[in-house]
Design a protein around this motif. Sequence first.
Motif, PDB file in Angstrom:
ATOM      1  N   GLU A 221      17.425  -2.634  30.303  1.00  0.00           N
ATOM      2  CA  GLU A 221      16.073  -1.688  30.814  1.00  0.00           C
ATOM      3  C   GLU A 221      16.572  -0.633  31.835  1.00  0.00           C
ATOM      4  OE1 GLU A 221      12.165  -0.815  31.050  1.00  0.00           O
ATOM      5  OE2 GLU A 221      13.450  -1.586  29.323  1.00  0.00           O
ATOM      6  N   VAL A 222      16.103   0.844  31.487  1.00  0.00           N
ATOM      7  CA  VAL A 222      16.427   1.610  32.302  1.00  0.00           C
ATOM      8  C   VAL A 222      15.102   2.151  32.998  1.00  0.00           C
ATOM      9  CG1 VAL A 222      17.159   4.235  32.497  1.00  0.00           C
ATOM     10  CG2 VAL A 222      18.184   2.589  30.943  1.00  0.00           C
ATOM     11  N   ARG A 223      15.194   2.144  34.559  1.00  0.00           N
ATOM     12  CA  ARG A 223      13.752   2.472  35.109  1.00  0.00           C
ATOM     13  C   ARG A 223      14.271   3.670  36.100  1.00  0.00           C
ATOM     14  NH1 ARG A 223       9.869   0.219  32.672  1.00  0.00           N
ATOM     15  NH2 ARG A 223       8.521   0.103  34.495  1.00  0.00           N
ATOM     16  N   TYR A 224      13.369   4.814  35.851  1.00  0.00           N
ATOM     17  CA  TYR A 224      13.521   5.816  36.834  1.00  0.00           C
ATOM     18  C   TYR A 224      12.505   6.095  37.789  1.00  0.00           C
ATOM     19  CZ  TYR A 224      13.517  10.743  38.429  1.00  0.00           C
ATOM     20  OH  TYR A 224      13.499  11.558  39.377  1.00  0.00           O
ATOM     21  N   ARG A 225      12.771   6.173  39.041  1.00  0.00           N
ATOM     22  CA  ARG A 225      11.721   6.576  40.079  1.00  0.00           C
ATOM     23  C   ARG A 225      12.290   7.919  40.725  1.00  0.00           C
ATOM     24  NH1 ARG A 225       9.060   3.653  37.415  1.00  0.00           N
ATOM     25  NH2 ARG A 225       7.971   1.726  37.955  1.00  0.00           N
ATOM     26  N   SER A 226      11.450   8.870  41.066  1.00  0.00           N
ATOM     27  CA  SER A 226      11.569  10.008  41.782  1.00  0.00           C
ATOM     28  C   SER A 226      11.644   9.690  43.188  1.00  0.00           C
ATOM     29  CB  SER A 226      10.786  11.196  41.499  1.00  0.00           C
ATOM     30  OG  SER A 226       9.239  10.604  41.788  1.00  0.00           O
ATOM     31  N   GLY A 227      11.090   8.932  43.575  1.00  0.00           N
ATOM     32  CA  GLY A 227      10.942   8.190  45.069  1.00  0.00           C
ATOM     33  C   GLY A 227      10.745   6.609  45.022  1.00  0.00           C
ATOM     34  N   ILE A 228      10.705   6.232  46.185  1.00  0.00           N
ATOM     35  CA  ILE A 228      10.685   4.670  46.386  1.00  0.00           C
ATOM     36  C   ILE A 228       9.178   4.429  47.151  1.00  0.00           C
ATOM     37  CG2 ILE A 228      12.849   4.078  46.258  1.00  0.00           C
ATOM     38  CD1 ILE A 228      12.671   3.818  49.339  1.00  0.00           C
ATOM     39  N   ALA A 229       8.373   5.425  47.039  1.00  0.00           N
ATOM     40  CA  ALA A 229       7.272   5.302  47.624  1.00  0.00           C
ATOM     41  C   ALA A 229       6.236   3.942  47.084  1.00  0.00           C
ATOM     42  CB  ALA A 229       6.098   6.505  47.811  1.00  0.00           C
ATOM     43  N   PHE A 230       6.331   3.598  45.693  1.00  0.00           N
ATOM     44  CA  PHE A 230       5.639   2.644  45.041  1.00  0.00           C
ATOM     45  C   PHE A 230       6.451   1.739  44.581  1.00  0.00           C
ATOM     46  CE2 PHE A 230       3.383   6.882  44.348  1.00  0.00           C
ATOM     47  CZ  PHE A 230       2.004   6.330  45.019  1.00  0.00           C
TER      48      PHE A 230
END
Length: 121
Positions: A51-60
Amino acid sequence: MKAADTGRDAEAYACDYLLAQGLTLLTRNFHSRHGEIDLVMDDGQSLVFVEVRYRSGIAFGSGAESVDRRKQARITACAQYYLLKNPAASQRPCRFDVVAISGAGKRRNIQWIRDAFPALG
């Protein structure tokens, strides 16, 4: 960049990373009525559902944190369908990995969590 393009880019980045680690790609974006598995790979010893998960930042929260029990159950059900459709693969040990990607460009970070969760269902 559209969300679908960002997702495809993250999956390609994760796939390239795992290939460089010695895994072999078997299937990309395997679909069933339960959902989708981003990458199905072979590490020589096990069949690996990724499972690939992308986040531009870690605020959430991180990408890895977003793979909750509900998502794990859907991935497990989809993996069971994959094994049903590929009987030879069902004889091998399997594991579920998560590749979490954050940031962009040269500031992109990747976290590979092997055996991230057990099969649920």
